[in-house]
Design an enzyme around this catalytic site. Structure first.
Site, short mmCIF file in Angstrom:
data_model
loop_
_atom_site.label_atom_id
_atom_site.label_comp_id
_atom_site.label_asym_id
_atom_site.label_seq_id
_atom_site.Cartn_x
_atom_site.Cartn_y
_atom_site.Cartn_z
N ASP A 49 -2.61 -8.64 7.99
CA ASP A 49 -3.19 -7.29 8.02
C ASP A 49 -4.71 -7.40 8.01
O ASP A 49 -5.32 -7.74 6.99
CB ASP A 49 -2.70 -6.50 6.79
CG ASP A 49 -3.12 -5.04 6.86
OD1 ASP A 49 -4.33 -4.78 7.09
OD2 ASP A 49 -2.27 -4.17 6.70
N ASP B 54 -6.71 -5.25 5.38
CA ASP B 54 -6.61 -5.79 4.02
C ASP B 54 -7.43 -7.07 3.88
O ASP B 54 -8.08 -7.29 2.85
CB ASP B 54 -5.14 -6.07 3.66
CG ASP B 54 -4.38 -4.79 3.32
OD1 ASP B 54 -5.03 -3.76 3.10
OD2 ASP B 54 -3.14 -4.85 3.29
N ARG C 264 -1.52 3.37 10.62
CA ARG C 264 -0.20 3.18 11.19
C ARG C 264 0.84 3.36 10.10
O ARG C 264 0.79 2.68 9.07
CB ARG C 264 -0.15 1.75 11.77
CG ARG C 264 0.99 1.51 12.69
CD ARG C 264 0.87 0.15 13.33
NE ARG C 264 1.21 -0.94 12.43
CZ ARG C 264 1.76 -2.07 12.82
NH1 ARG C 264 2.00 -2.27 14.11
NH2 ARG C 264 2.04 -3.02 11.97
N THR D 1 7.52 3.93 10.60
CA THR D 1 7.73 4.28 12.02
C THR D 1 6.81 3.49 12.95
O THR D 1 7.05 3.44 14.15
CB THR D 1 7.42 5.78 12.25
OG1 THR D 1 6.01 5.98 11.99
CG2 THR D 1 8.23 6.65 11.31
C1 PRP Z 1 -4.07 -1.88 11.98
C2 PRP Z 1 -5.06 -2.39 13.01
C3 PRP Z 1 -4.86 -1.44 14.16
C4 PRP Z 1 -3.38 -1.14 14.09
C5 PRP Z 1 -2.68 -1.96 15.13
O1 PRP Z 1 -4.58 -0.78 11.32
O2 PRP Z 1 -6.36 -2.44 12.55
O3 PRP Z 1 -5.61 -0.24 14.06
O4 PRP Z 1 -2.94 -1.53 12.78
O5 PRP Z 1 -1.35 -1.63 15.18
P1 PRP Z 1 -0.70 -0.88 16.43
O6 PRP Z 1 -1.23 -1.54 17.66
O7 PRP Z 1 0.78 -1.12 16.22
O8 PRP Z 1 -1.05 0.57 16.35
P2 PRP Z 1 -3.81 -0.07 10.11
O9 PRP Z 1 -3.00 1.07 10.63
O10 PRP Z 1 -3.09 -1.09 9.29
O11 PRP Z 1 -4.98 0.59 9.30
P3 PRP Z 1 -6.26 -0.07 8.59
O12 PRP Z 1 -7.20 -0.52 9.68
O13 PRP Z 1 -6.79 1.08 7.81
O14 PRP Z 1 -5.81 -1.21 7.73
N1 URA Z 2 -2.07 -4.49 12.11
C1 URA Z 2 -2.58 -5.61 11.55
O1 URA Z 2 -3.59 -5.55 10.82
N2 URA Z 2 -1.99 -6.77 11.82
C2 URA Z 2 -0.90 -6.87 12.61
O2 URA Z 2 -0.41 -7.99 12.81
C3 URA Z 2 -0.38 -5.70 13.16
C4 URA Z 2 -0.99 -4.51 12.90
#
Ligand code: PRP
Ligand code: URA
Length: 209
Positions: free
Chosen positions: A200, A203, A104, A108
């Site tokens: 997150d 993370d 994400r 944006t």
């Molecule tokens: C996080 C989470 C989802 C997304 C949710 O992933 O694991 O995939 O954000 O957000 P949304 O509903 O607004 O799309 P992230 O993009 O942070 O990537 P990661 O799993 O690699 O940390």
């Molecule tokens: N992705 C995450 O990991 N946590 C949130 O709260 C939103 C998006």
């Protein structure tokens, strides 16, 4: 409109509370994601069809039930979705696992696809897309769209923590998809984080910042 199931079993609520705590470290967070995922897998598979089989117990011949050979697939959204895979595989060790990589954009909040690998017999399988977080819903909606584009006909979505905004987006874009949650939270904040949420998830699972 896809139905929303919130599994508020006491064990799930207890484990989710520990995961939400800011002081919970990576090791414990990862273990809890795994445990809650197994509990959710148990509930999500409640409607799996059964078939009669004849077996011999040490005492007699008997007709019993077994799962009717349904073809399933799990698709974690990388990276955080990886944390849910083992929990599902403990309950369903023979399912196939596809992967979709989406991140994400922090400005944006739009998802960007960077990887896709799915089982070859995609049209014959029922899929469960897994991701701990459903925030704006952009990642889940795009992952489901990618699966459909490649021929998937039956898809469920399993998330640990969701904002109402994300649920609404998936319901609007994919009314055929049922959503399974461990918790439905209050809202998104200005940075697109779920409130109260758990921060997150990627993370916290992998010890990155
Ligand atoms: C996080 C989470 C989802 C997304 C949710 O992933 O694991 O995939 O954000 O957000 P949304 O509903 O607004 O799309 P992230 O993009 O942070 O990537 P990661 O799993 O690699 O940390
Ligand atoms: N992705 C995450 O990991 N946590 C949130 O709260 C939103 C998006």
């Amino acid at each position: 409109m896809g139905k929303v199931h919130v599994y508020d079993h006491p064990l799930i609520q207890h484990k989710m509370t520990i995961m939400r705590k800011a002081e919970t470290g990576t090791k414990q967070f990862r273990e809890l994601v795994d445990e809650v995922s197994s509990l959710m897998a148990y509930e999500i598979t409640r409607d799996l069809p059964l078939t009669d089989v004849e077996i011999e117990t040490p005492v007699s011949v008997s007709t019993q039930k077994m799962i009717a050979g349904k073809k399933l697939g799990i698709v974690p959204i990388l990276r955080a979705g990886l944390g849910m895979v083992d929990g599902f595989l403990k309950m369903m060790p023979n399912v196939k696992v596809g992967h979709i990589g989406l991140y994400r954009d922090p400005e944006t909040l739009e998802p960007h696809e960077y990887y896709l690998k799915l089982p070859t017999d995609i049209t014959e399988r029922d899929f469960i897309v897994v991701d701990p977080m459903l925030a704006t819903g952009g990642s889940a909606a795009d992952a489901i769209a990618a699966l459909k584009k490649h021929g998937a006909k039956s898809i469920k979505l399993a998330c640990l923590c969701a904002a109402p905004e994300g649920v609404e987006r998936v319901q609007n874009e994919h009314p055929d998809v049922e959503i399974y949650l461990a918790a439905l939270d209050e809202k998104l904040n200005d940075h697109g984080y779920i409130v109260p949420g758990m921060g997150d998830a990627g993370d916290r699972l992998f010890g990155t910042k």
